[in-house]
Motif scaffolding. Structure first.
Motif, mmCIF file in Angstrom:
data_model
loop_
_atom_site.group_PDB
_atom_site.id
_atom_site.type_symbol
_atom_site.label_atom_id
_atom_site.label_comp_id
_atom_site.label_asym_id
_atom_site.label_seq_id
_atom_site.Cartn_x
_atom_site.Cartn_y
_atom_site.Cartn_z
ATOM 1 N N HIS A 98 23.311 -28.358 5.182
ATOM 2 C CA HIS A 98 23.100 -29.613 5.905
ATOM 3 C C HIS A 98 21.636 -30.033 5.937
ATOM 4 O O HIS A 98 21.326 -31.231 5.885
ATOM 5 N N ILE B 17 31.069 -32.406 3.300
ATOM 6 C CA ILE B 17 31.602 -32.596 4.651
ATOM 7 C C ILE B 17 33.049 -32.118 4.731
ATOM 8 O O ILE B 17 33.446 -31.432 5.688
ATOM 9 N N TYR C 222 32.934 -29.423 7.638
ATOM 10 C CA TYR C 222 32.924 -30.045 8.964
ATOM 11 C C TYR C 222 33.780 -29.275 9.969
ATOM 12 O O TYR C 222 33.347 -29.022 11.103
ATOM 13 N N TRP D 198 32.016 -26.192 11.190
ATOM 14 C CA TRP D 198 30.935 -26.486 12.136
ATOM 15 C C TRP D 198 31.455 -26.513 13.572
ATOM 16 O O TRP D 198 30.759 -26.083 14.500
ATOM 17 N N LYS E 170 25.223 -24.791 10.899
ATOM 18 C CA LYS E 170 25.617 -26.141 11.275
ATOM 19 C C LYS E 170 24.413 -26.931 11.791
ATOM 20 O O LYS E 170 23.461 -26.357 12.337
#
Length: 520
Positions: free
Chosen positions: A149, A193, A197, A200, A208
């Protein structure tokens, strides 16, 4: 193209070596020996640049300059003088000269001044294009690798930098190449993503970013200080590239102490992302803990603001949950009159530890672009939309408010709840009447769609999203796609194609700015 230069000096004959040098470099130079002759030439001929001696008998250089600026305000003038007196320099600079040269003249100094003014655009374009070509491959290799990220945030910042540089250089050919690269990067970001995601939100060990619901606790509360107010300004729908064009307007008043980012949660919509910021909770947690305040967005027409009526309540509860004895204010600005009242009552805020101000003008502008043909004509592309945002900011009560903070030597944070993306490609979806109206995400029961170009959440609880029906699912569009209903497909495509929307997955919507500034 051969540029034409007018050179006015009462000792023009002594400057023949310099004039010959410029002629050999391809410039056409017209010499005159008085201010009056210079004005006559300017009135009757076209010139690209004027060299003007400050110490001429009769009409002085500054007097001649004043008349030239009245007649031809956009004609660049270089003032040449023997004097280094400050008042002469200030007078010339105040008259908007393009450059200032002190005698004795050096021919390379003269040539540098000419190139800086006349060849600047060409040289900048060539250098920018060359530099981007060198960076192009490196960027492509970077986002095709498995990156995290933080690296994605850096990639997005680099892409934004080059987008703005190429925009200034006005190289349409390289602009097309850049758009292709940005689209490719967004495609890879969306894959990232989709793969990460859910982890996370559910895996404590996952690498994250800071997400919407963690923003206040992780990034804002640590900035609070006794007797030193912090102004937290949230501009709805404010992307990183918009921040970069606005940043120049604040340089006179503030120093950027930290420029970072966080990731907006899904859906990247006001009712989810902003409520999560102020509650410090994910949407399903908000719904469970505060059912009296949470409103589901099924079939909500018009503005999303009806879903964000309890932000102040959420913030109060978050402060209490963190056992913080903080005196705070909350103001939401959705009209010019509210903005004026905020500025007029600024002194009432100086006794608080935290002052939260939500400005909705960018969001209103974004939605107006969808609904109003005139606005759509004014902002046909990203560059024009940035320009409108900058113009709004320059003339807004937000800037007046920020100047008040600067006058008090204050500190502020500028951030947003999510970004937006210009959508171009329609996707068909079938839903029941109660399905929400957002064009970038849908939720409901028995939705009909192809999974191409979508992030599908069949178990909303895994994304900490409210599950209204037993069979509820959420679907998010990726990259620059948007939803259109088959029974009115052409209408949706014509009306909403090439407009700015939010709610889905893209770098522009999810990687959003967080900037901490101190008054100079």
């Amino acid at each position: 193209m051969q540029y034409k230069i007018l050179w006015a000096d009462d000792e023009i004959d002594l400057l023949k070596p310099h004039i010959l040098f410029l002629t050999e470099k391809g410039y056409h130079v017209t010499p005159v020996n008085s201010g009056a002759d210079a004005l006559d030439k300017v009135e009757n001929e076209r010139f690209d640049l004027v060299f003007l001696d400050e110490m001429m008998p009769g009409m002085t250089g500054l007097e001649t300059l004043a008349v030239i600026k009245q007649q031809k305000p956009n004609l660049p003038v270089v003032m040449i003088t023997k004097s280094e007196e400050e008042h002469i320099m200030e007078g010339a600079i105040g008259s908007k000269i393009a450059d200032y040269i002190i005698k004795p003249l050096n021919r390379n100094q003269v040539l540098m001044s000419v190139k800086k003014i006349l060849d600047n655009k060409r040289l900048v374009t060539e250098k920018t294009t060359s530099s981007y070509q060198q960076e192009f491959r490196q960027l492509a290799m970077q986002y095709q690798d498995r990156v995290g990220h933080q690296e994605w945030a850096e990639i997005y910042k680099k892409l934004t930098y080059w987008e703005l540089e190429l925009e200034d250089a006005q190289d349409s050919g390289m602009g097309e190449v850049f758009n292709m690269q940005k689209d490719e990067a967004n495609g890879n970001f969306c894959k990232f993503i989709k793969e990460n995601y859910e982890d996370w939100l559910n895996d404590p060990k996952a690498d994250k970013p800071v997400l919407s619901h963690q923003l206040m606790k992780r990034m804002v509360f640590p900035l609070l200080k006794p007797k030193d107010p912090l102004y937290f300004i949230l501009i709805d729908n404010f992307r990183y590239d918009q921040w970069k064009v606005v940043e120049t307007l604040l340089a006179e008043y503030f120093t950027v102490e930290e420029e970072s980012n966080y990731y907006a949660i899904l859906p990247t919509a006001t009712s989810y992302a902003r409520n999560a910021i102020f509650a410090g909770l994910m949407p399903s947690e908000i719904e469970k803990q505060f059912p009296q305040w949470w409103v589901n967005d099924e079939n909500i027409e018009g503005s999303e603001e009806g879903l964000n009526q309890h932000e102040e309540d959420y913030l109060r509860k978050q402060l209490e949950r963190n056992r913080m004895q903080v005196k705070f204010s909350y103001n939401k600005i959705i009209s010019q009159n509210q903005g004026k009242t905020l500025v007029d009552n600024f002194n009432n805020l100086t006794q608080n530890d935290l002052n939260v101000v939500v400005f909705n003008f960018v969001d209103m502008l974004s939605h107006a672009r969808t609904d109003m043909a005139m606005i759509k004509e004014l902002a046909p592309d990203e560059a024009a939309y940035r320009s409108i945002t900058k113009s709004w900011f320059q003339h807004s009560q937000l800037l007046d408010f920020i100047k008040k903070i600067a006058e008090k030597g204050g500190r502020m944070v500028i951030t947003t709840d999510h970004g937006m993306i210009r959508v171009k490609k329609p996707l068909k979806i079938v839903g029941y009447r109660e399905t929400n109206t957002n064009l970038r995400y849908k939720h409901g029961k028995n939705l009909g769609f192809s999974e191409d170009h979508l992030f599908v959440a069949r178990r909303p609880e895994k994304l900490f999203l409210p599950k209204i029906h037993v069979s509820s699912a959420y679907v998010f569009t990726l990259e620059d796609y948007f939803f259109a209903y088959p029974n009115n497909y052409n209408h949706y495509v014509k009306m909403y194609g090439d407009t700015f929307q939010h709610g889905g997955v893209s770098m522009e919507e999810m990687i959003v700015p967080f900037v901490y500034l101190k008054a100079k």
